[in-house]
Design a protein around this motif. Structure first.
Motif, mmCIF file in Angstrom:
data_model
loop_
_atom_site.group_PDB
_atom_site.id
_atom_site.type_symbol
_atom_site.label_atom_id
_atom_site.label_comp_id
_atom_site.label_asym_id
_atom_site.label_seq_id
_atom_site.Cartn_x
_atom_site.Cartn_y
_atom_site.Cartn_z
ATOM 1 N N GLN A 112 -10.750 -5.445 -2.176
ATOM 2 C CA GLN A 112 -11.978 -4.823 -2.655
ATOM 3 C C GLN A 112 -12.009 -3.434 -2.018
ATOM 4 O O GLN A 112 -12.074 -3.308 -0.792
ATOM 5 N N ALA A 113 -11.944 -2.390 -2.848
ATOM 6 C CA ALA A 113 -11.905 -1.022 -2.306
ATOM 7 C C ALA A 113 -13.329 -0.509 -2.155
ATOM 8 O O ALA A 113 -13.855 0.163 -3.033
ATOM 9 N N LEU A 114 -13.918 -0.832 -1.017
ATOM 10 C CA LEU A 114 -15.348 -0.551 -0.815
ATOM 11 C C LEU A 114 -15.719 0.917 -0.926
ATOM 12 O O LEU A 114 -16.791 1.251 -1.411
ATOM 13 N N ASN A 115 -14.867 1.779 -0.408
ATOM 14 C CA ASN A 115 -15.213 3.202 -0.436
ATOM 15 C C ASN A 115 -13.944 4.063 -0.475
ATOM 16 O O ASN A 115 -12.830 3.532 -0.509
ATOM 17 N N GLU A 116 -14.139 5.387 -0.410
ATOM 18 C CA GLU A 116 -12.990 6.295 -0.567
ATOM 19 C C GLU A 116 -11.981 6.212 0.572
ATOM 20 O O GLU A 116 -10.841 6.642 0.435
ATOM 21 N N GLN A 117 -12.410 5.664 1.698
ATOM 22 C CA GLN A 117 -11.475 5.557 2.830
ATOM 23 C C GLN A 117 -10.320 4.593 2.535
ATOM 24 O O GLN A 117 -9.313 4.597 3.223
ATOM 25 N N PHE A 118 -10.504 3.773 1.504
ATOM 26 C CA PHE A 118 -9.438 2.821 1.169
ATOM 27 C C PHE A 118 -8.288 3.507 0.418
ATOM 28 O O PHE A 118 -7.167 3.020 0.409
ATOM 29 N N THR A 119 -8.600 4.658 -0.216
ATOM 30 C CA THR A 119 -7.600 5.307 -1.081
ATOM 31 C C THR A 119 -6.300 5.674 -0.363
ATOM 32 O O THR A 119 -5.219 5.319 -0.845
ATOM 33 N N PRO A 120 -6.349 6.379 0.804
ATOM 34 C CA PRO A 120 -5.062 6.733 1.435
ATOM 35 C C PRO A 120 -4.213 5.519 1.804
ATOM 36 O O PRO A 120 -2.988 5.552 1.642
ATOM 37 N N LEU A 121 -4.861 4.448 2.259
ATOM 38 C CA LEU A 121 -4.096 3.244 2.623
ATOM 39 C C LEU A 121 -3.472 2.602 1.381
ATOM 40 O O LEU A 121 -2.312 2.195 1.397
ATOM 41 N N ILE A 122 -4.250 2.534 0.310
ATOM 42 C CA ILE A 122 -3.723 1.965 -0.941
ATOM 43 C C ILE A 122 -2.518 2.789 -1.404
ATOM 44 O O ILE A 122 -1.467 2.254 -1.760
ATOM 45 N N ASN A 123 -2.671 4.118 -1.354
ATOM 46 C CA ASN A 123 -1.570 4.987 -1.780
ATOM 47 C C ASN A 123 -0.328 4.775 -0.917
ATOM 48 O O ASN A 123 0.796 4.730 -1.428
ATOM 49 N N GLY A 124 -0.540 4.611 0.386
ATOM 50 C CA GLY A 124 0.584 4.369 1.310
ATOM 51 C C GLY A 124 1.300 3.081 0.951
ATOM 52 O O GLY A 124 2.535 3.030 0.930
ATOM 53 N N ALA A 125 0.520 2.043 0.648
ATOM 54 C CA ALA A 125 1.128 0.749 0.305
ATOM 55 C C ALA A 125 1.977 0.895 -0.958
ATOM 56 O O ALA A 125 3.149 0.491 -0.989
ATOM 57 N N VAL A 126 1.398 1.495 -1.983
ATOM 58 C CA VAL A 126 2.101 1.589 -3.279
ATOM 59 C C VAL A 126 3.366 2.443 -3.148
ATOM 60 O O VAL A 126 4.429 2.064 -3.649
ATOM 61 N N THR A 127 3.278 3.574 -2.416
ATOM 62 C CA THR A 127 4.485 4.412 -2.291
ATOM 63 C C THR A 127 5.558 3.709 -1.461
ATOM 64 O O THR A 127 6.733 4.020 -1.569
ATOM 65 N N ASN A 128 5.143 2.735 -0.661
ATOM 66 C CA ASN A 128 6.140 1.955 0.098
ATOM 67 C C ASN A 128 6.553 0.672 -0.620
ATOM 68 O O ASN A 128 7.120 -0.236 -0.017
ATOM 69 N N GLY A 129 6.222 0.593 -1.887
ATOM 70 C CA GLY A 129 6.714 -0.522 -2.706
ATOM 71 C C GLY A 129 5.864 -1.777 -2.673
ATOM 72 O O GLY A 129 6.310 -2.821 -3.140
ATOM 73 N N ILE A 130 4.655 -1.704 -2.106
ATOM 74 C CA ILE A 130 3.787 -2.898 -2.132
ATOM 75 C C ILE A 130 2.751 -2.705 -3.240
ATOM 76 O O ILE A 130 1.904 -1.815 -3.163
ATOM 77 N N PRO A 131 2.797 -3.528 -4.286
ATOM 78 C CA PRO A 131 1.805 -3.377 -5.347
ATOM 79 C C PRO A 131 0.389 -3.702 -4.860
ATOM 80 O O PRO A 131 0.216 -4.595 -4.032
ATOM 81 N N VAL A 132 -0.582 -2.955 -5.377
ATOM 82 C CA VAL A 132 -1.977 -3.169 -4.971
ATOM 83 C C VAL A 132 -2.860 -3.334 -6.209
ATOM 84 O O VAL A 132 -2.782 -2.544 -7.147
ATOM 85 N N ILE A 133 -3.694 -4.367 -6.173
ATOM 86 C CA ILE A 133 -4.709 -4.557 -7.214
ATOM 87 C C ILE A 133 -6.062 -4.456 -6.520
ATOM 88 O O ILE A 133 -6.279 -5.087 -5.483
ATOM 89 N N THR A 134 -6.963 -3.649 -7.070
ATOM 90 C CA THR A 134 -8.316 -3.623 -6.526
ATOM 91 C C THR A 134 -9.130 -4.680 -7.275
ATOM 92 O O THR A 134 -8.977 -4.852 -8.482
ATOM 93 N N VAL A 135 -9.980 -5.375 -6.528
ATOM 94 C CA VAL A 135 -10.752 -6.458 -7.138
ATOM 95 C C VAL A 135 -12.236 -6.247 -6.826
ATOM 96 O O VAL A 135 -12.576 -5.818 -5.718
ATOM 97 N N ASP A 136 -13.081 -6.459 -7.810
ATOM 98 C CA ASP A 136 -14.547 -6.353 -7.684
ATOM 99 C C ASP A 136 -15.035 -4.911 -7.547
ATOM 100 O O ASP A 136 -15.988 -4.513 -8.190
ATOM 101 N N THR A 137 -14.388 -4.116 -6.686
ATOM 102 C CA THR A 137 -14.765 -2.715 -6.512
ATOM 103 C C THR A 137 -13.490 -1.881 -6.590
ATOM 104 O O THR A 137 -12.546 -2.130 -5.853
ATOM 105 N N ASP A 138 -13.502 -0.904 -7.475
ATOM 106 C CA ASP A 138 -12.278 -0.165 -7.778
ATOM 107 C C ASP A 138 -12.122 1.083 -6.902
ATOM 108 O O ASP A 138 -13.089 1.569 -6.304
ATOM 109 N N ALA A 139 -10.894 1.576 -6.841
ATOM 110 C CA ALA A 139 -10.616 2.896 -6.256
ATOM 111 C C ALA A 139 -9.908 3.675 -7.352
ATOM 112 O O ALA A 139 -8.680 3.795 -7.349
ATOM 113 N N PRO A 140 -10.686 4.187 -8.325
ATOM 114 C CA PRO A 140 -10.057 4.755 -9.528
ATOM 115 C C PRO A 140 -9.156 5.958 -9.242
ATOM 116 O O PRO A 140 -8.235 6.226 -9.996
#
Ligand code: BGC
Length: 337
Positions: A112-140
Motif C-alpha cells: 500500500q503506497a501511503l504517500n510519496e515517500q514510497f515512490t523512490p523505494l518502489i523505483n529502486g525495487a523495480v530497477t533492481n528486478g523486483i516487481p512491485v504492485i501497489t494495492v489499495d493506495t496507488d503511487a501513480p
C-alpha cells in the motif's frame, strides 16, 4: 546339444539381454530428459516464489481481508506470501518493511503506497528486478508494475450521490476524513469525488472538514467539536473505516443521533452493526479480499513476462440496511462475507 544349437542359444540369450538393456537405457534417457527439461524450463516451479504483502495496519479488519485474499491465492498457486504491516498505522515503519523486503531480494512486493515517500523505494525495487504492485493506495508517479484497488475518486463520488438520494438533496454536511495532507492522497480523492458529486446540488452544503488520522477516538473528538460548533449539521461523511463509528459515538453523547444522516467507508463489523441499528445509514463497500487475491495472480503474470494492465480497479458500491441479507441482518456479519 550340438555346438550349433549351443551357439544359437547363446545368440538368442545375448539378443534378449541386449533388447532388455536397450529398453532399460531408453527409459533412463527419457527420465533424464524430463528432469533436464524441468530444470532448464523458464517456468520455475511456483513454490520457489516468495512474495511480501505490506499493509497499513497488520491487525486491521480491512487489511486482514486483503491478506486472506492473498492467502487464498497462495494456496491456489503454490507460492509463499508473507503478510506484514505496522501494529498501528505508521508510515515510517511501513517504509522500513518495504526496504527490508527489497534488501532480502524477495520475488515480488505488494504494497500500500501511503504517500510519496514510497515512490523512490518502489523505483529502486523495480530497477533492481523486483516487481512491485501497489494495492489499495496507488503511487501513480512511480515505476510500479500495476495498481489494484478502488477508484477512490469514484468511490467518493458514489458516496456523494448516495447522500443526495437519501437526504432528498437537502443536507448540511460535516466531513471527517483520514487526513488532508499528502500522506493521505487516497482520502483527498474520496473527499474530492464527494465534493464534485454534491457541488451542483443547491440544498447540500459542506460546512466543515476535519482529520481523524484514521483513529476512531480522533474521529469522535472532531465530530463532537463540529456538532457543537455547527448546530445546523444534519449529515456526516466519513472517508475511513473508523470515522463513522467516531461520528456516531459523538452524536450519541450529544443526543443528536436522531435525524442525523451518516455515510462512511468499509463494511467492517463495527460499521455493519451500526448500519443494522440505524445509526449509520450507508456504507461505501470496497473489495479488500479481491485486492489481495488478484494481486498474486497479477504478480505471477508479471514474472512470466505477460503483459499486464497498469490499473486493475476493484468494485466499490453503496450498502444500505435493506441490502443486508436477512439472516445476516439478525447475526450482524458483513453483507459479503
Ligand atoms: C482504506 C485503507 C485503510 C483502511 C483502514 C480503508 O478504507 O482503503 O487504505 O488502510 O481503510 O483505515
Amino acid at each position: 546339444m550340438n555346438r550349433t544349437t549351443i551357439g544359437y542359444t547363446i545368440l538368442i540369450v545375448l539378443f534378449i539381454i541386449a533388447v532388455g538393456f536397450f529398453f532399460y537405457f531408453y527409459q533412463q534417457v527419457q527420465v533424464y530428459d524430463k528432469k533436464l527439461k524441468e530444470a532448464t524450463s523458464t517456468d520455475v516451479p511456483l513454490s520457489t516464489y516468495h512474495f511480501v504483502l505490506i499493509g497499513e495496519e497488520v491487525d486491521h479488519e480491512y487489511w486482514r481481508l486483503v491478506s486472506e485474499g492473498a492467502k487464498k491465492a497462495e494456496a491456489t498457486y503454490g507460492v509463499i506470501v508473507e503478510y506484514e504491516g505496522p501494529k498501528r498505522s505508521n508510515p515510517e515503519e511501513q517504509l522500513k518493511l518495504l526496504d527490508m523486503a527489497i534488501k532480502s531480494k524477495v520475488d515480488g512486493i505488494i504494497v500500500q503506497a501511503l504517500n510519496e515517500q514510497f515512490t523512490p523505494l518502489i523505483n529502486g525495487a523495480v530497477t533492481n528486478g523486483i516487481p512491485v504492485i501497489t494495492v489499495d493506495t496507488d503511487a501513480p508517479g512511480s515505476l510500479r508494475d500495476a495498481y489494484i484497488g478502488t477508484d477512490n475518486y469514484q468511490a467518493g463520488f458514489l458516496a456523494g450521490k448516495a447522500l443526495i438520494e437519501d437526504t432528498n438533496g437537502k443536507a448540511t454536511v460535516g466531513i471527517i476524513t483520514g487526513g488532508t495532507g499528502q500522506a493521505y492522497q487516497q482520502h483527498q480523492l474520496r473527499v474530492q469525488g464527494f465534493k464534485d458529486a454534491v457541488d451542483k446540488v443547491e440544498g447540500i452544503n459542506i460546512v466543515a472538514i476535519a482529520e481523524s488520522n484514521l483513529k476512531r477516538v480522533n474521529a469522535e473528538a472532531k465530530a463532537y467539536k463540529m456538532l457543537t460548533e455547527h448546530e445546523e449539521i444534519s449529515a456526516f461523511y466519513g472517508t475511513s473505516s473508523l470515522d463513522g463509528m467516531g461520528v456516531v459515538a459523538a452524536a450519541k453523547t450529544l443526543k443528536r443521533q436522531d435525524n442525523l444522516y451518516v455515510i462512511t467507508f468499509d463494511t467492517v463489523e463495527g460499521n455493519i452493526q451500526l448500519l443494522k441499528n440505524g445509526d449509520i445509514d450507508a456504507i461505501v463497500e470496497q473489495e479488500p479480499f479481491e485486492m489481495g487475491e488478484k494481486s498474486i495472480a497479477i504478480m505471477l503474470d508479471i514474472i512470466k513476462g505477460k503483459t499486464v494492465n497498469d490499473i486493475y480497479q476493484t468494485n466499490s458500491s453503496i450498502i444500505r440496511k435493506a441490502d443486508l441479507p436477512t439472516e445476516k441482518n439478525s447475526e450482524g456479519g458483513s453483507p459479503h462475507d
